[in-house]
Design a protein around this motif. Structure first.
Motif, short mmCIF file in Angstrom:
data_model
loop_
_atom_site.label_atom_id
_atom_site.label_comp_id
_atom_site.label_asym_id
_atom_site.label_seq_id
_atom_site.Cartn_x
_atom_site.Cartn_y
_atom_site.Cartn_z
N ARG A 91 0.75 -1.14 0.02
CA ARG A 91 0.14 -0.11 -0.08
C ARG A 91 0.83 1.18 0.12
NH1 ARG A 91 -5.80 -1.03 2.96
NH2 ARG A 91 -6.48 -2.86 1.63
N TYR A 92 2.11 1.39 0.71
CA TYR A 92 2.78 2.31 0.42
C TYR A 92 3.17 2.75 -0.82
CZ TYR A 92 3.59 3.26 5.29
OH TYR A 92 3.38 3.66 6.85
N SER A 93 3.62 1.52 -1.61
CA SER A 93 3.88 1.50 -3.03
C SER A 93 2.68 2.03 -3.89
CB SER A 93 4.51 0.26 -3.47
OG SER A 93 4.89 0.37 -4.79
N ASN A 94 1.65 1.65 -3.48
CA ASN A 94 0.28 1.87 -4.28
C ASN A 94 0.00 3.18 -4.36
OD1 ASN A 94 0.10 -0.78 -4.99
ND2 ASN A 94 -1.55 -1.24 -3.76
N VAL A 95 0.44 4.03 -3.11
CA VAL A 95 -0.11 5.37 -3.19
C VAL A 95 1.11 6.31 -3.66
CG1 VAL A 95 -0.75 7.44 -1.46
CG2 VAL A 95 -1.72 4.90 -1.40
N TRP A 96 2.33 6.28 -2.71
CA TRP A 96 3.27 6.89 -3.04
C TRP A 96 4.49 6.46 -4.04
CZ3 TRP A 96 1.16 6.56 1.76
CH2 TRP A 96 0.66 7.66 2.40
N GLY A 97 4.16 5.24 -4.80
CA GLY A 97 4.91 4.89 -5.83
C GLY A 97 4.60 5.33 -7.00
N LYS A 98 3.40 6.11 -7.13
CA LYS A 98 2.82 6.83 -8.41
C LYS A 98 3.35 8.38 -8.79
CE LYS A 98 -1.41 4.02 -7.51
NZ LYS A 98 -2.87 4.30 -7.52
N ILE A 99 3.09 8.75 -9.83
CA ILE A 99 3.55 10.25 -10.14
C ILE A 99 2.49 11.03 -9.08
CG2 ILE A 99 3.90 9.87 -12.20
CD1 ILE A 99 1.22 10.89 -13.24
N PRO A 100 3.23 12.41 -8.77
CA PRO A 100 2.15 13.21 -7.71
C PRO A 100 0.81 13.37 -8.03
CG PRO A 100 4.49 14.12 -8.21
CD PRO A 100 4.20 12.81 -9.22
N ALA A 101 0.22 13.51 -9.35
CA ALA A 101 -1.22 13.68 -9.49
C ALA A 101 -1.85 12.43 -9.39
CB ALA A 101 -1.37 14.05 -11.02
N ARG A 102 -1.16 11.25 -9.45
CA ARG A 102 -2.14 9.95 -9.01
C ARG A 102 -1.92 9.61 -7.64
NH1 ARG A 102 -5.41 8.51 -13.07
NH2 ARG A 102 -4.29 8.57 -15.00
N ARG A 103 -0.91 10.31 -6.98
CA ARG A 103 -0.77 10.13 -5.43
C ARG A 103 -1.99 10.79 -4.75
NH1 ARG A 103 5.46 11.94 -4.62
NH2 ARG A 103 6.35 10.58 -6.20
N LEU A 104 -2.11 12.04 -5.47
CA LEU A 104 -3.20 12.94 -4.91
C LEU A 104 -4.65 12.31 -4.99
CD1 LEU A 104 -4.07 15.48 -3.59
CD2 LEU A 104 -4.02 16.51 -5.92
N ALA A 105 -4.68 11.84 -6.17
CA ALA A 105 -6.22 11.04 -6.52
C ALA A 105 -6.28 9.80 -5.58
CB ALA A 105 -6.37 10.67 -8.02
N ALA A 106 -5.17 9.01 -5.28
CA ALA A 106 -5.39 8.05 -4.39
C ALA A 106 -5.40 8.38 -2.88
CB ALA A 106 -4.21 7.10 -4.35
N ILE A 107 -5.01 9.37 -2.48
CA ILE A 107 -5.14 10.00 -1.21
C ILE A 107 -6.51 10.33 -0.96
CG2 ILE A 107 -4.52 11.70 0.60
CD1 ILE A 107 -1.62 11.45 -0.82
N ARG A 108 -7.15 11.13 -1.99
CA ARG A 108 -8.48 11.74 -1.85
C ARG A 108 -9.54 10.19 -1.85
NH1 ARG A 108 -9.28 17.10 -3.11
NH2 ARG A 108 -11.40 16.64 -4.02
N GLN A 109 -9.24 9.55 -2.67
CA GLN A 109 -10.22 8.27 -2.63
C GLN A 109 -10.09 7.49 -1.38
OE1 GLN A 109 -12.25 7.95 -5.06
NE2 GLN A 109 -13.19 6.26 -3.81
N ILE A 110 -9.00 7.23 -0.54
CA ILE A 110 -8.80 6.64 0.74
C ILE A 110 -9.76 7.59 1.76
CG2 ILE A 110 -7.35 6.23 2.43
CD1 ILE A 110 -5.09 5.67 0.30
N ALA A 111 -9.69 9.12 1.62
CA ALA A 111 -10.13 9.86 2.61
C ALA A 111 -11.67 9.61 2.18
CB ALA A 111 -9.79 11.40 2.30
N PHE A 112 -12.18 9.43 1.16
CA PHE A 112 -13.57 9.34 0.80
C PHE A 112 -14.11 8.07 1.49
CE2 PHE A 112 -13.09 11.83 -3.44
CZ PHE A 112 -13.01 13.01 -2.74
N GLN A 113 -13.22 7.02 1.51
CA GLN A 113 -13.78 5.61 2.11
C GLN A 113 -13.84 5.77 3.66
OE1 GLN A 113 -10.70 2.93 1.02
NE2 GLN A 113 -11.19 3.15 -1.26
N TYR A 114 -13.34 6.71 4.09
CA TYR A 114 -13.40 7.09 5.60
C TYR A 114 -13.98 8.13 5.99
CZ TYR A 114 -9.90 3.31 6.51
OH TYR A 114 -9.33 2.14 6.77
N GLY A 115 -15.16 8.66 5.15
CA GLY A 115 -16.33 9.60 5.35
C GLY A 115 -16.03 10.92 5.10
N MET A 116 -14.75 11.26 4.48
CA MET A 116 -14.73 12.80 4.10
C MET A 116 -15.31 13.02 2.66
SD MET A 116 -10.51 13.33 5.28
CE MET A 116 -10.97 15.07 5.36
N THR A 117 -15.59 14.19 2.48
CA THR A 117 -16.21 14.42 1.20
C THR A 117 -15.81 15.68 0.62
OG1 THR A 117 -18.09 15.63 2.28
CG2 THR A 117 -18.47 13.40 1.88
#
Length: 339
Positions: free
Chosen positions: A279-305
Protein backbone atom coordinates in the motif's frame (compact mmCIF):
# COMPACT_ATOMS: atom_id res chain seq x y z
CA UNK A 1 -7.92 26.81 -29.29
CA UNK A 2 -10.92 24.52 -29.62
CA UNK A 3 -11.50 22.10 -26.74
CA UNK A 4 -13.55 18.92 -26.89
CA UNK A 5 -15.64 18.81 -23.72
CA UNK A 6 -17.60 15.71 -24.62
CA UNK A 7 -18.59 13.83 -27.72
CA UNK A 8 -22.30 14.07 -28.34
CA UNK A 9 -25.01 15.02 -30.76
CA UNK A 10 -27.33 17.97 -31.17
CA UNK A 11 -26.99 21.70 -30.74
CA UNK A 12 -25.86 21.57 -27.10
CA UNK A 13 -23.10 19.10 -27.85
CA UNK A 14 -21.83 21.17 -30.77
CA UNK A 15 -21.95 24.38 -28.69
CA UNK A 16 -19.88 22.88 -25.88
CA UNK A 17 -17.28 21.60 -28.30
CA UNK A 18 -16.72 25.15 -29.53
CA UNK A 19 -16.01 26.56 -26.06
CA UNK A 20 -12.43 27.66 -25.36
CA UNK A 21 -10.67 26.13 -22.36
CA UNK A 22 -11.18 29.19 -20.10
CA UNK A 23 -14.93 29.05 -20.63
CA UNK A 24 -14.93 25.37 -19.79
CA UNK A 25 -13.27 26.08 -16.45
CA UNK A 26 -15.91 28.70 -15.69
CA UNK A 27 -18.67 26.17 -16.29
CA UNK A 28 -17.82 24.25 -13.14
CA UNK A 29 -15.72 21.37 -11.95
CA UNK A 30 -13.15 19.72 -14.17
CA UNK A 31 -11.32 16.48 -13.60
CA UNK A 32 -7.58 16.38 -13.97
CA UNK A 33 -5.76 13.22 -13.06
CA UNK A 34 -8.90 11.91 -11.39
CA UNK A 35 -9.12 14.88 -8.99
CA UNK A 36 -12.11 17.24 -8.95
CA UNK A 37 -11.15 20.90 -9.05
CA UNK A 38 -13.03 24.14 -8.45
CA UNK A 39 -13.30 27.15 -10.75
CA UNK A 40 -9.72 28.18 -9.88
CA UNK A 41 -8.34 24.88 -11.11
CA UNK A 42 -7.23 23.88 -7.57
CA UNK A 43 -8.34 20.52 -6.15
CA UNK A 44 -11.41 20.90 -3.97
CA UNK A 45 -11.04 21.09 -0.20
CA UNK A 46 -12.38 18.23 1.93
CA UNK A 47 -14.73 18.14 4.91
CA UNK A 48 -16.71 15.62 6.95
CA UNK A 49 -20.35 16.22 7.85
CA UNK A 50 -21.17 12.71 9.09
CA UNK A 51 -18.64 10.34 10.61
CA UNK A 52 -18.27 6.70 9.53
CA UNK A 53 -19.35 5.78 13.08
CA UNK A 54 -22.67 7.57 12.67
CA UNK A 55 -23.19 6.13 9.19
CA UNK A 56 -22.85 2.65 10.67
CA UNK A 57 -25.22 3.59 13.50
CA UNK A 58 -27.80 4.75 10.95
CA UNK A 59 -27.34 1.52 9.01
CA UNK A 60 -28.17 -0.39 12.19
CA UNK A 61 -31.02 1.76 13.49
CA UNK A 62 -32.23 3.91 10.63
CA UNK A 63 -35.31 1.85 9.71
CA UNK A 64 -35.95 0.27 13.11
CA UNK A 65 -39.29 1.93 13.82
CA UNK A 66 -40.56 0.96 10.36
CA UNK A 67 -39.46 -2.64 10.86
CA UNK A 68 -41.10 -2.77 14.29
CA UNK A 69 -44.38 -1.36 12.99
CA UNK A 70 -44.36 -3.91 10.17
CA UNK A 71 -43.88 -6.75 12.65
CA UNK A 72 -46.68 -5.50 14.89
CA UNK A 73 -49.06 -5.11 11.95
CA UNK A 74 -48.35 -8.72 11.05
CA UNK A 75 -48.97 -9.81 14.64
CA UNK A 76 -52.34 -8.05 14.59
CA UNK A 77 -53.26 -10.32 11.68
CA UNK A 78 -52.14 -13.31 13.75
CA UNK A 79 -54.27 -12.20 16.70
CA UNK A 80 -57.31 -11.82 14.44
CA UNK A 81 -56.79 -15.27 12.95
CA UNK A 82 -56.09 -13.93 9.47
CA UNK A 83 -52.46 -15.06 9.19
CA UNK A 84 -51.62 -18.19 7.22
CA UNK A 85 -48.34 -20.10 7.07
CA UNK A 86 -46.70 -19.65 3.69
CA UNK A 87 -45.51 -22.71 1.80
CA UNK A 88 -42.04 -21.15 1.77
CA UNK A 89 -41.67 -22.06 5.48
CA UNK A 90 -40.35 -25.58 6.00
CA UNK A 91 -41.93 -25.87 9.45
CA UNK A 92 -45.26 -26.18 11.18
CA UNK A 93 -47.14 -23.32 12.81
CA UNK A 94 -50.44 -23.82 14.55
CA UNK A 95 -50.71 -21.70 17.73
CA UNK A 96 -53.19 -23.03 20.26
CA UNK A 97 -54.38 -19.49 21.02
CA UNK A 98 -53.48 -16.98 18.28
CA UNK A 99 -54.25 -13.98 20.49
CA UNK A 100 -51.96 -15.13 23.30
CA UNK A 101 -49.26 -16.11 20.81
CA UNK A 102 -49.45 -12.69 19.14
CA UNK A 103 -49.34 -10.91 22.50
CA UNK A 104 -46.23 -12.81 23.62
CA UNK A 105 -44.58 -12.31 20.24
CA UNK A 106 -45.34 -8.58 20.43
CA UNK A 107 -43.59 -8.44 23.80
CA UNK A 108 -40.58 -10.25 22.31
CA UNK A 109 -40.42 -7.85 19.34
CA UNK A 110 -40.47 -4.82 21.64
CA UNK A 111 -37.77 -6.22 23.93
CA UNK A 112 -35.62 -7.23 20.96
CA UNK A 113 -35.93 -3.74 19.46
CA UNK A 114 -34.92 -2.19 22.77
CA UNK A 115 -31.85 -4.43 22.95
CA UNK A 116 -30.96 -3.67 19.32
CA UNK A 117 -31.22 0.07 19.98
CA UNK A 118 -28.87 -0.08 22.95
CA UNK A 119 -26.37 -2.21 21.03
CA UNK A 120 -26.44 0.29 18.13
CA UNK A 121 -25.49 3.11 20.52
CA UNK A 122 -22.73 0.96 22.01
CA UNK A 123 -21.44 0.28 18.48
CA UNK A 124 -21.39 4.00 17.67
CA UNK A 125 -19.37 4.86 20.77
CA UNK A 126 -16.95 2.02 20.07
CA UNK A 127 -16.37 3.18 16.49
CA UNK A 128 -16.04 6.83 17.56
CA UNK A 129 -13.14 5.78 19.80
CA UNK A 130 -11.47 3.44 17.33
CA UNK A 131 -8.74 4.75 15.05
CA UNK A 132 -9.20 6.75 12.94
CA UNK A 133 -11.23 8.19 15.80
CA UNK A 134 -13.42 11.26 16.00
CA UNK A 135 -13.69 11.29 19.80
CA UNK A 136 -11.39 13.80 21.48
CA UNK A 137 -8.47 12.59 23.54
CA UNK A 138 -9.95 14.22 26.63
CA UNK A 139 -13.22 12.29 26.25
CA UNK A 140 -11.36 9.07 25.47
CA UNK A 141 -9.38 9.49 28.68
CA UNK A 142 -12.58 9.77 30.71
CA UNK A 143 -14.38 6.99 28.85
CA UNK A 144 -14.03 3.68 30.68
CA UNK A 145 -15.05 0.54 28.85
CA UNK A 146 -15.31 -1.27 32.19
CA UNK A 147 -18.04 1.09 33.40
CA UNK A 148 -21.73 0.58 32.60
CA UNK A 149 -22.71 1.88 29.18
CA UNK A 150 -25.09 4.47 30.64
CA UNK A 151 -22.19 6.05 32.55
CA UNK A 152 -20.18 6.44 29.36
CA UNK A 153 -23.21 7.81 27.53
CA UNK A 154 -23.40 10.57 30.14
CA UNK A 155 -19.66 11.28 29.81
CA UNK A 156 -20.04 11.75 26.06
CA UNK A 157 -23.25 13.74 26.56
CA UNK A 158 -21.46 16.12 28.92
CA UNK A 159 -18.47 16.54 26.61
CA UNK A 160 -20.74 17.23 23.62
CA UNK A 161 -22.91 19.86 25.33
CA UNK A 162 -25.99 17.69 25.86
CA UNK A 163 -26.43 18.26 29.59
CA UNK A 164 -29.75 20.06 29.02
CA UNK A 165 -31.10 17.57 26.49
CA UNK A 166 -33.48 14.85 27.73
CA UNK A 167 -32.19 12.41 25.09
CA UNK A 168 -29.16 11.01 26.99
CA UNK A 169 -31.24 10.59 30.15
CA UNK A 170 -33.94 8.70 28.27
CA UNK A 171 -31.20 6.65 26.67
CA UNK A 172 -29.80 5.84 30.12
CA UNK A 173 -33.25 4.62 31.15
CA UNK A 174 -33.39 2.49 28.00
CA UNK A 175 -30.01 0.93 28.78
CA UNK A 176 -31.04 0.07 32.34
CA UNK A 177 -34.33 -1.36 31.07
CA UNK A 178 -32.53 -3.45 28.49
CA UNK A 179 -30.09 -4.75 31.12
CA UNK A 180 -32.93 -5.72 33.44
CA UNK A 181 -34.62 -7.70 30.67
CA UNK A 182 -31.49 -9.36 29.30
CA UNK A 183 -29.62 -9.93 32.56
CA UNK A 184 -32.36 -11.20 34.83
CA UNK A 185 -29.97 -11.78 37.73
CA UNK A 186 -28.52 -8.29 37.55
CA UNK A 187 -29.30 -5.49 39.97
CA UNK A 188 -29.70 -2.69 37.45
CA UNK A 189 -31.17 0.53 38.74
CA UNK A 190 -31.49 3.97 37.22
CA UNK A 191 -29.46 6.35 39.35
CA UNK A 192 -31.50 8.72 41.51
CA UNK A 193 -30.03 11.86 39.91
CA UNK A 194 -31.15 10.68 36.46
CA UNK A 195 -34.59 9.81 37.81
CA UNK A 196 -34.87 13.32 39.22
CA UNK A 197 -33.83 14.97 35.95
CA UNK A 198 -36.29 12.86 33.95
CA UNK A 199 -39.09 13.70 36.37
CA UNK A 200 -38.31 17.42 36.17
CA UNK A 201 -38.25 17.27 32.36
CA UNK A 202 -41.45 15.21 32.09
CA UNK A 203 -43.46 18.00 30.42
CA UNK A 204 -40.72 18.72 27.89
CA UNK A 205 -40.33 15.02 27.15
CA UNK A 206 -44.08 14.60 26.70
CA UNK A 207 -44.06 17.38 24.10
CA UNK A 208 -40.95 16.21 22.25
CA UNK A 209 -41.78 12.50 22.32
CA UNK A 210 -45.47 12.39 21.38
CA UNK A 211 -46.95 12.17 24.86
CA UNK A 212 -44.39 9.81 26.40
CA UNK A 213 -45.17 9.31 30.10
CA UNK A 214 -41.94 9.55 32.09
CA UNK A 215 -43.60 8.42 35.31
CA UNK A 216 -44.56 5.10 33.74
CA UNK A 217 -40.92 4.53 32.78
CA UNK A 218 -39.68 5.38 36.26
CA UNK A 219 -42.31 3.12 37.82
CA UNK A 220 -41.31 0.23 35.57
CA UNK A 221 -37.65 0.61 36.55
CA UNK A 222 -38.57 0.83 40.22
CA UNK A 223 -39.92 -2.72 40.24
CA UNK A 224 -37.86 -5.77 41.10
CA UNK A 225 -35.75 -6.99 38.20
CA UNK A 226 -37.71 -10.23 37.96
CA UNK A 227 -40.93 -8.26 37.61
CA UNK A 228 -39.79 -5.78 34.98
CA UNK A 229 -42.46 -5.48 32.30
CA UNK A 230 -41.85 -5.22 28.59
CA UNK A 231 -41.67 -1.65 27.28
CA UNK A 232 -44.65 -0.35 25.35
CA UNK A 233 -44.58 0.52 21.67
CA UNK A 234 -44.48 4.26 22.47
CA UNK A 235 -41.65 3.76 24.95
CA UNK A 236 -39.54 1.75 22.52
CA UNK A 237 -40.01 4.16 19.62
CA UNK A 238 -39.18 7.05 21.96
CA UNK A 239 -35.99 5.29 23.04
CA UNK A 240 -35.07 4.82 19.38
CA UNK A 241 -35.64 8.52 18.75
CA UNK A 242 -33.61 9.46 21.84
CA UNK A 243 -30.75 7.29 20.56
CA UNK A 244 -30.80 9.05 17.19
CA UNK A 245 -30.86 12.46 18.87
CA UNK A 246 -27.98 11.64 21.20
CA UNK A 247 -25.81 10.22 18.42
CA UNK A 248 -26.56 13.07 16.01
CA UNK A 249 -25.71 15.73 18.59
CA UNK A 250 -22.59 13.89 19.75
CA UNK A 251 -21.37 13.36 16.20
CA UNK A 252 -21.91 16.96 15.12
CA UNK A 253 -20.18 18.33 18.21
CA UNK A 254 -17.20 15.97 17.93
CA UNK A 255 -16.73 16.83 14.27
CA UNK A 256 -16.61 20.56 15.05
CA UNK A 257 -13.59 19.88 17.26
CA UNK A 258 -11.90 17.36 14.99
CA UNK A 259 -8.45 18.14 13.59
CA UNK A 260 -9.03 17.03 10.01
CA UNK A 261 -5.34 16.93 9.15
CA UNK A 262 -4.62 14.57 12.04
CA UNK A 263 -7.71 12.56 11.14
CA UNK A 264 -6.50 12.17 7.55
CA UNK A 265 -3.08 11.02 8.75
CA UNK A 266 -4.80 8.47 11.01
CA UNK A 267 -6.85 7.35 8.02
CA UNK A 268 -3.74 6.87 5.89
CA UNK A 269 -1.96 5.03 8.70
CA UNK A 270 -4.96 2.71 9.14
CA UNK A 271 -5.04 2.12 5.40
CA UNK A 272 -1.36 1.26 4.91
CA UNK A 273 -1.04 -0.98 7.98
CA UNK A 274 -3.28 -3.57 6.31
CA UNK A 275 -0.47 -4.37 3.83
CA UNK A 276 2.43 -1.91 4.28
CA UNK A 277 4.72 -3.12 1.49
CA UNK A 278 1.99 -3.03 -1.11
CA UNK A 279 0.00 0.00 0.00
CA UNK A 280 2.86 2.44 0.50
CA UNK A 281 3.89 1.67 -3.06
CA UNK A 282 0.32 1.83 -4.36
CA UNK A 283 -0.03 5.40 -3.12
CA UNK A 284 3.41 7.04 -3.03
CA UNK A 285 4.99 4.97 -5.77
CA UNK A 286 2.87 6.79 -8.37
CA UNK A 287 3.38 10.16 -10.03
CA UNK A 288 2.25 13.10 -7.82
CA UNK A 289 -1.09 13.62 -9.57
CA UNK A 290 -1.95 9.95 -9.13
CA UNK A 291 -0.82 10.06 -5.50
CA UNK A 292 -3.20 12.93 -4.83
CA UNK A 293 -6.09 11.10 -6.45
CA UNK A 294 -5.32 7.97 -4.40
CA UNK A 295 -5.13 9.92 -1.14
CA UNK A 296 -8.45 11.62 -1.82
CA UNK A 297 -10.08 8.29 -2.64
CA UNK A 298 -8.85 6.81 0.65
CA UNK A 299 -10.20 9.86 2.49
CA UNK A 300 -13.60 9.35 0.83
CA UNK A 301 -13.66 5.75 2.08
CA UNK A 302 -13.39 7.05 5.65
CA UNK A 303 -16.21 9.58 5.51
CA UNK A 304 -14.61 12.69 4.03
CA UNK A 305 -16.30 14.46 1.14
CA UNK A 306 -15.63 17.37 -1.17
CA UNK A 307 -16.32 20.70 0.48
CA UNK A 308 -19.82 22.00 -0.24
CA UNK A 309 -20.92 23.38 3.15
CA UNK A 310 -19.33 26.60 4.42
CA UNK A 311 -20.57 25.90 7.96
CA UNK A 312 -18.38 22.80 8.37
CA UNK A 313 -14.69 22.53 9.16
CA UNK A 314 -12.65 22.17 6.00
CA UNK A 315 -9.33 20.54 5.20
CA UNK A 316 -7.44 22.69 2.72
CA UNK A 317 -6.43 20.87 -0.44
CA UNK A 318 -2.89 22.18 0.10
CA UNK A 319 -2.55 19.66 2.93
CA UNK A 320 -3.36 16.80 0.58
CA UNK A 321 -0.96 18.13 -2.04
CA UNK A 322 1.77 18.33 0.60
CA UNK A 323 1.19 14.70 1.61
CA UNK A 324 1.13 13.68 -2.05
CA UNK A 325 4.67 15.04 -2.45
CA UNK A 326 6.08 12.53 0.03
CA UNK A 327 8.28 9.78 -1.28
CA UNK A 328 7.45 6.22 -0.15
CA UNK A 329 10.27 6.48 2.39
CA UNK A 330 9.01 9.80 3.74
CA UNK A 331 5.48 8.41 3.96
CA UNK A 332 6.71 5.48 6.05
CA UNK A 333 8.60 7.81 8.36
CA UNK A 334 5.66 10.17 8.82
CA UNK A 335 2.97 7.53 9.30
CA UNK A 336 5.03 5.06 11.34
CA UNK A 337 5.37 7.75 13.99
CA UNK A 338 1.61 7.40 14.62
CA UNK A 339 1.93 3.80 15.78
Amino acid sequence: MQVVYYSGHGARGQWLRRLPSKALVALGHLKAGGVCSNHTGRPMDLQMGVSPARREFKNLLGQTNHFLITLLVGLDAVAEGNAKLSQTFSTTWNPHDPKVSAMRSRSFALKATLAWTVDAVDTYLHLARRSPRIMSQATCNRYDGKKPLESNVMIVAHDTNQDLSPAPYLLSAAIVWRNRLVHSLGDNKLQSDKQKILAQASNQISKEFQGLDVQKILSALDEKVSGTRSPSFKEVTSFVRAAHTFVRNADEEMLTKLDLRQYLLDVLYTYVTVDPDSRYSNVWGKIPARRLAAIRQIAFQYGMTESTDDTQLTLDSDVLEEIAQWTPREAKQQLSARA
